[in-house]
Design a protein around this motif. Sequence first.
Motif, PDB file in Angstrom:
ATOM      1  N   LEU A 374      -2.895   8.320  -0.761  1.00 43.95           N
ATOM      2  CA  LEU A 374      -1.462   8.033  -0.713  1.00 43.95           C
ATOM      3  C   LEU A 374      -0.987   7.283  -1.945  1.00 43.95           C
ATOM      4  CD1 LEU A 374      -0.951   6.971   3.021  1.00 43.95           C
ATOM      5  CD2 LEU A 374      -0.339   9.149   1.965  1.00 43.95           C
ATOM      6  N   HIS A 375      -1.704   6.228  -2.344  1.00 48.58           N
ATOM      7  CA  HIS A 375      -1.150   5.311  -3.331  1.00 48.58           C
ATOM      8  C   HIS A 375      -1.477   5.673  -4.769  1.00 48.58           C
ATOM      9  CE1 HIS A 375       0.636   2.871  -0.269  1.00 48.58           C
ATOM     10  NE2 HIS A 375      -0.509   2.855   0.393  1.00 48.58           N
ATOM     11  N   THR A 376      -2.278   6.713  -4.970  1.00 46.28           N
ATOM     12  CA  THR A 376      -2.367   7.312  -6.305  1.00 46.28           C
ATOM     13  C   THR A 376      -1.532   8.584  -6.370  1.00 46.28           C
ATOM     14  OG1 THR A 376      -4.340   8.614  -5.769  1.00 46.28           O
ATOM     15  CG2 THR A 376      -4.699   6.399  -6.647  1.00 46.28           C
ATOM     16  N   GLY A 377      -0.746   8.826  -5.344  1.00 44.32           N
ATOM     17  CA  GLY A 377       0.197   9.937  -5.354  1.00 44.32           C
ATOM     18  C   GLY A 377      -0.415  11.312  -5.210  1.00 44.32           C
ATOM     19  N   LEU A 453      12.451   0.753  10.879  1.00 46.67           N
ATOM     20  CA  LEU A 453      11.199   0.358  10.246  1.00 46.67           C
ATOM     21  C   LEU A 453      10.250   1.549  10.269  1.00 46.67           C
ATOM     22  CD1 LEU A 453       9.433  -1.955   9.067  1.00 46.67           C
ATOM     23  CD2 LEU A 453       8.724  -2.463  11.416  1.00 46.67           C
ATOM     24  N   LYS A 454       9.485   1.697   9.195  1.00 44.35           N
ATOM     25  CA  LYS A 454       8.532   2.790   9.103  1.00 44.35           C
ATOM     26  C   LYS A 454       7.144   2.269   8.750  1.00 44.35           C
ATOM     27  CE  LYS A 454      11.441   6.708   7.651  1.00 44.35           C
ATOM     28  NZ  LYS A 454      11.591   7.774   6.618  1.00 44.35           N
ATOM     29  N   PHE A 455       6.169   3.066   9.089  1.00 40.87           N
ATOM     30  CA  PHE A 455       4.838   2.836   8.558  1.00 40.87           C
ATOM     31  C   PHE A 455       4.848   3.193   7.071  1.00 40.87           C
ATOM     32  CE2 PHE A 455       3.825   2.912  12.985  1.00 40.87           C
ATOM     33  CZ  PHE A 455       2.640   2.186  13.120  1.00 40.87           C
ATOM     34  N   VAL A 456       4.097   2.454   6.283  1.00 40.55           N
ATOM     35  CA  VAL A 456       4.013   2.756   4.852  1.00 40.55           C
ATOM     36  C   VAL A 456       3.498   4.173   4.629  1.00 40.55           C
ATOM     37  CG1 VAL A 456       2.759   2.190   2.729  1.00 40.55           C
ATOM     38  CG2 VAL A 456       3.814   0.375   4.074  1.00 40.55           C
ATOM     39  N   ALA A 457       2.610   4.635   5.506  1.00 45.50           N
ATOM     40  CA  ALA A 457       2.088   5.997   5.376  1.00 45.50           C
ATOM     41  C   ALA A 457       3.184   7.042   5.506  1.00 45.50           C
ATOM     42  CB  ALA A 457       1.005   6.249   6.420  1.00 45.50           C
ATOM     43  N   GLU A 458       4.325   6.652   6.100  1.00 47.55           N
ATOM     44  CA  GLU A 458       5.455   7.576   6.232  1.00 47.55           C
ATOM     45  C   GLU A 458       6.362   7.550   4.993  1.00 47.55           C
ATOM     46  OE1 GLU A 458       6.266   7.676  10.990  1.00 47.55           O
ATOM     47  OE2 GLU A 458       6.782   5.809   9.977  1.00 47.55           O
ATOM     48  N   ASP A 459       6.155   6.570   4.111  1.00 49.13           N
ATOM     49  CA  ASP A 459       6.946   6.467   2.879  1.00 49.13           C
ATOM     50  C   ASP A 459       6.132   5.713   1.829  1.00 49.13           C
ATOM     51  OD1 ASP A 459       8.924   6.433   0.969  1.00 49.13           O
ATOM     52  OD2 ASP A 459      10.154   4.902   1.967  1.00 49.13           O
ATOM     53  N   ASP A 461       5.698   5.890  -1.294  1.00 52.47           N
ATOM     54  CA  ASP A 461       6.274   5.605  -2.602  1.00 52.47           C
ATOM     55  C   ASP A 461       7.551   4.778  -2.500  1.00 52.47           C
ATOM     56  OD1 ASP A 461       4.252   7.032  -3.834  1.00 52.47           O
ATOM     57  OD2 ASP A 461       5.335   8.919  -3.714  1.00 52.47           O
ATOM     58  N   GLY A 462       7.863   4.294  -1.287  1.00 54.60           N
ATOM     59  CA  GLY A 462       9.034   3.444  -1.119  1.00 54.60           C
ATOM     60  C   GLY A 462       8.928   2.185  -1.959  1.00 54.60           C
ATOM     61  N   GLU A 463      10.075   1.642  -2.330  1.00 56.43           N
ATOM     62  CA  GLU A 463      10.121   0.545  -3.299  1.00 56.43           C
ATOM     63  C   GLU A 463       9.281  -0.652  -2.882  1.00 56.43           C
ATOM     64  OE1 GLU A 463      13.473  -2.294  -5.526  1.00 56.43           O
ATOM     65  OE2 GLU A 463      14.072  -0.761  -4.049  1.00 56.43           O
ATOM     66  N   HIS A 464       9.273  -0.986  -1.605  1.00 56.56           N
ATOM     67  CA  HIS A 464       8.571  -2.184  -1.142  1.00 56.56           C
ATOM     68  C   HIS A 464       7.255  -1.854  -0.443  1.00 56.56           C
ATOM     69  CE1 HIS A 464      12.100  -4.467  -2.197  1.00 56.56           C
ATOM     70  NE2 HIS A 464      12.855  -3.680  -1.446  1.00 56.56           N
ATOM     71  N   ASN A 465       6.744  -0.650  -0.683  1.00 55.74           N
ATOM     72  CA  ASN A 465       5.554  -0.199   0.048  1.00 55.74           C
ATOM     73  C   ASN A 465       4.307  -0.075  -0.817  1.00 55.74           C
ATOM     74  OD1 ASN A 465       7.354  -0.025   2.135  1.00 55.74           O
ATOM     75  ND2 ASN A 465       7.435   2.208   2.197  1.00 55.74           N
ATOM     76  N   HIS A 466       4.393  -0.480  -2.073  1.00 55.70           N
ATOM     77  CA  HIS A 466       3.256  -0.298  -2.980  1.00 55.70           C
ATOM     78  C   HIS A 466       2.227  -1.410  -2.795  1.00 55.70           C
ATOM     79  CE1 HIS A 466       6.339   1.641  -5.968  1.00 55.70           C
ATOM     80  NE2 HIS A 466       6.246   2.296  -4.830  1.00 55.70           N
ATOM     81  N   PRO A 467       0.949  -1.087  -2.936  1.00 55.09           N
ATOM     82  CA  PRO A 467      -0.046  -2.158  -3.081  1.00 55.09           C
ATOM     83  C   PRO A 467       0.203  -2.870  -4.400  1.00 55.09           C
ATOM     84  CG  PRO A 467      -1.053  -0.037  -3.539  1.00 55.09           C
ATOM     85  CD  PRO A 467       0.340   0.247  -3.045  1.00 55.09           C
ATOM     86  N   LYS A 468       0.052  -4.186  -4.414  1.00 59.08           N
ATOM     87  CA  LYS A 468       0.385  -4.960  -5.610  1.00 59.08           C
ATOM     88  C   LYS A 468      -0.827  -5.548  -6.317  1.00 59.08           C
ATOM     89  CE  LYS A 468       4.799  -4.355  -5.442  1.00 59.08           C
ATOM     90  NZ  LYS A 468       5.446  -3.535  -6.491  1.00 59.08           N
ATOM     91  N   TYR A 487      -5.045  10.691 -11.711  1.00 57.06           N
ATOM     92  CA  TYR A 487      -3.971  10.254 -10.820  1.00 57.06           C
ATOM     93  C   TYR A 487      -3.978   8.730 -10.721  1.00 57.06           C
ATOM     94  CZ  TYR A 487      -4.127  15.165  -9.225  1.00 57.06           C
ATOM     95  OH  TYR A 487      -4.117  16.532  -9.147  1.00 57.06           O
ATOM     96  N   PHE A 488      -5.168   8.148 -10.651  1.00 58.86           N
ATOM     97  CA  PHE A 488      -5.289   6.691 -10.665  1.00 58.86           C
ATOM     98  C   PHE A 488      -4.649   6.131 -11.934  1.00 58.86           C
ATOM     99  CE2 PHE A 488      -8.306   7.525  -7.388  1.00 58.86           C
ATOM    100  CZ  PHE A 488      -8.673   6.337  -6.767  1.00 58.86           C
ATOM    101  N   ASN A 489      -5.019   6.731 -13.071  1.00 54.01           N
ATOM    102  CA  ASN A 489      -4.510   6.226 -14.350  1.00 54.01           C
ATOM    103  C   ASN A 489      -2.986   6.274 -14.398  1.00 54.01           C
ATOM    104  OD1 ASN A 489      -7.114   5.819 -15.237  1.00 54.01           O
ATOM    105  ND2 ASN A 489      -7.209   7.712 -16.421  1.00 54.01           N
ATOM    106  N   LYS A 490      -2.431   7.386 -13.993  1.00 53.05           N
ATOM    107  CA  LYS A 490      -0.985   7.569 -14.113  1.00 53.05           C
ATOM    108  C   LYS A 490      -0.202   6.765 -13.087  1.00 53.05           C
ATOM    109  CE  LYS A 490       2.684  11.066 -13.917  1.00 53.05           C
ATOM    110  NZ  LYS A 490       3.037  12.496 -13.792  1.00 53.05           N
ATOM    111  N   ILE A 491      -0.575   6.883 -11.822  1.00 52.78           N
ATOM    112  CA  ILE A 491       0.300   6.395 -10.750  1.00 52.78           C
ATOM    113  C   ILE A 491      -0.064   4.985 -10.296  1.00 52.78           C
ATOM    114  CG2 ILE A 491       1.068   6.860  -8.394  1.00 52.78           C
ATOM    115  CD1 ILE A 491       0.586   9.894  -9.148  1.00 52.78           C
TER     116      ILE A 491
END
Length: 995
Positions: A374-377, A453-459, A461-468, A487-491
């Motif tokens: 999910l988080h590498t897009g 409210l949503k699960f992060v898995a449902e969005d 790439d949402g603005e406040h849903n990224h691992p930091k 994909y890791f490198n880019k996203i």
Amino acid sequence: MFGDQTDVPESADWWDAAYLMMWGSNVPVTRTPDAHFMTEVRYRGTKVVAVAPDYADNVKFADEWVPAAPGTDAALAIAMGHVILKEFFVEKNTPEFSSYVATYTDLPFLVRLETREIDGREVLVPGKFLMASDLGDTSENADFKPMLLDGADDPNGVPVVPGGSLGHRFGEEGKGKWNLDLGDIRPLLTTAGDGAGGTEVALPRFDTLDGTAATMIRGVPTREIEGQLVCTVFDLLLAQYGVAREGLPGQWPAGYEDPDGVGTPEWQETFTGVPAAQCIRIAREFAGTARDSGGRCMIIMGAGTNHWFHSDTIYRTFLTLTTLTGCQGKNGGGWAHYVGQEKVRPHTGFSQMAFALDWQRPPRQNISAAFFYLHTGQWRYDSHGADAIAAATGTGMWKGKSPADLLAASARMGWMPSFPTLAGNILDHCDAAKAEGMAPKDYIVRELTSGRLKFVAEDPDGEHNHPKVLTVWRSNLMGSSSKGNEYFNKILLGTDHSLRAEPAGEGHRGSEVTWNPDLPEGKLDLLMCLDFRMTSTTLFSDLVFPAATWYEKYDLSSTDMHPYVHSFNPAINPPWQAKSDYVTFKLMAEKVSELAATHLGTRTDLVLAPLQHDTPDAMAYPRGVAKDWRAGECDPVPGKTMPKMVEVERDYTTVAQKWGAIGPLASKLGMVTKGVTYDPTPEVEMLRGRNGKVRGGIADGQPALTEDRHMCEAILAFSGTTNGRLATEGWKQYEERTGMKLADLSADEAGKRITFTDTQVAPQSVITSPEWSGSEHGGRRYSPFVVNVERLKPWHTVTGRQQFYIDHDWLSESGEALPVFRPPLNMHLLYGEPELGQPDAEGLGLTVRYLTPHNKWSIHSEYQDNLLMLSLARGGQAIWMSTVDADKLGIKDNDWIEAVNRNGVIAARAIVSTRMPQGTVYMHHAQDRTINVPIAEASGKRGGIHNSATRILFKPSHVAGGYGQISWAFNTYGPTGNQRDEVTVIRRRSQEVTY
């Protein structure tokens, strides 16, 4: 199939085998210290067979080589199973086998046949197990008590509920009944008999030229029981494997030589290239030896067959061979799976201390493959629907959904953990709940069901849903294990990359997960790493903490590959700024506690935890029926149709204090492993004396964990494998539930305690404990499931037996309720890659299978940046290819070449070898890009690593849950980061390179 965390024999048990197959496991290369057991057992008369697509190192040690084409191993195993079922079950009964499968497997259990419309006509398909509740039984957990036919008094059988199923494992009524003692019951393997009919059923098949789903019609004997049309799992397995019986309708192979009959030796040859005669002979040898030796036939299986998209179906076909022949639970027999370190011997102590369960529960855990998917897009580049991998016999429940849609569904239904879990900050959500006077759980349910409210898995790439923040601890993520590295490198990082893929277009993006038009790049704010050498990961990291090596610290070493516990001991102190992992994290905890005084303080948290295996959660979804509250199919109930929601009060200022002491919950709540609750109160008191007590603060009076040695002592004290008192206590709990004698397995070692000092003197052999399924009692070599077979303790499955049949909705939708052959993914149809054997769209190169096996000098890390390693190898990255493919492209040994596909670009030297099969290349795992990697012509960027040509391919059935053994547990059940289905174009490039 087993309902257990991967449990395998120690390597020394290979010596007990009478017939040994190395199937996708290059033992001399990847198990070098243990390979002698394989070579030496041949002197005992054991036949050793190697199944490998190339002339690998292990082949030269084998008596026979079976060169199956990459990814087709399941076809070979099914054809061997076809021979065994036909010759050792149908044509002639083999008592050793039929008795074993009747007692220890689900083959006698009854399955209901259900009507389904396929291609415009109604047909029957295998459905759910016949449960006691189907016949009006209202006893406790009757929905989880499957039935079979008892032929003791009636040759046609009487439906009964045997003991040992999931329904007997939990609750008061099941006490003393959770065992495999059949008593007077004589299970019938088939419903064939007087009054039985022959009924056609539609079964899934995937052996079409492009791998798409189809059906085959075969007959099974059926009985009607109180209006339910049923057959046995054994009947269905024979039909799936193409073993005909007289009088049954349907389409059946004409014989072994029928190339079109699914399951025959001739059929498998069209996929594997293995001669049908060789397949037949090896099947007969395997079964005959198992019969004559009492089950001492073993299959060593490894990454060569594990890292495929359909690796689970491949493995199940292997396990069908070892289980039909009565080899599981026998020394020298069964499966020997070796891919990574699955678990450690002192399992309970490790889990207790690693996850801080002594201070707060539950822990917040995750499934890494889904996290990175999910988080590498990578999910955005799946243009095929989830139904593209569904069976033709399915219900169509995945139509219009993407693989990511199903991952999101799994998270919200409580099947799998997902982190980050909810959009926004969970601490802020809990504050909002309190402001409204609501319990956080009730508030979250309300907000989720309202859609606010949503699960992060449902969005994702949402603005406040990224691992930091990502901390990488001694793992070369960016140079080794990042499947989909570009994909890791880019996203994830927002760095230079060579990604060539295009996101899915309109109409191919699923229907549930939110699609943000602007793909975020550089999601992480901070990448932090601990390591003792400069790797790709440290080069990308914002912060690097220098770590101590193995010879500069105290630590424990343990694995599932041998039954010993070792110690690490410092020869010298860590040099310069280097510190042990323990000290580094301790200092981090102290700094967090200091900053928390003004930033966080004490806050209410809400942990959303998945439905767990080995708990009553495994009965959350009766019959494995998938009901989604989001779709209105059921009510949203935390811990039932949603994740469990547990409120946790966190005082962030005391993190360091808790780090430095054993918390009170270990004694107060006990330590739970595989359904057994251990009371470590005596051990806690002992550790107060051994480690010293904390004075003052939140941990006042608790045992100290000031040093790494203290942590080692705690882990050993809290594990049954290293503490005989706990092991015996655990066996006594199992005795109460099973009614079987078990405590004697460790009673003679009840007073044994393995301390860290003991491990410093010599490696320590462990104690037989309920944490594991095998036994070292009396000095025997460890082999899994011997306790199940010899002491009649059930497996942790729905039936309590080894299961061939899995009736979870998502497994059925995949067409994988039974073992089945699914060929490698067709990357041309799914992702638009060139077809195998063809050039790319520019007319360049040759498209080949791209595999990334382990090499002789490394597994997941390669320290090649020293003169010795550079001299032994080519001085940098290399790709192995066949002489035939090299000739086609004008490539000579040691030429510079490039591997190019949608995922990225690799520049490497060519190793041209006759050992390699045509149409396949190897790039060994974990060749870091830090040495001699030039600028690639195809991208203009520095050439990538082996994972630049791969990506995570997500299989929805891997995140099914909430039902029996198909339930999540840490490092036990979840999605795999497979990559072997990939293809790439090999090009010869200019031999003048620049850096």
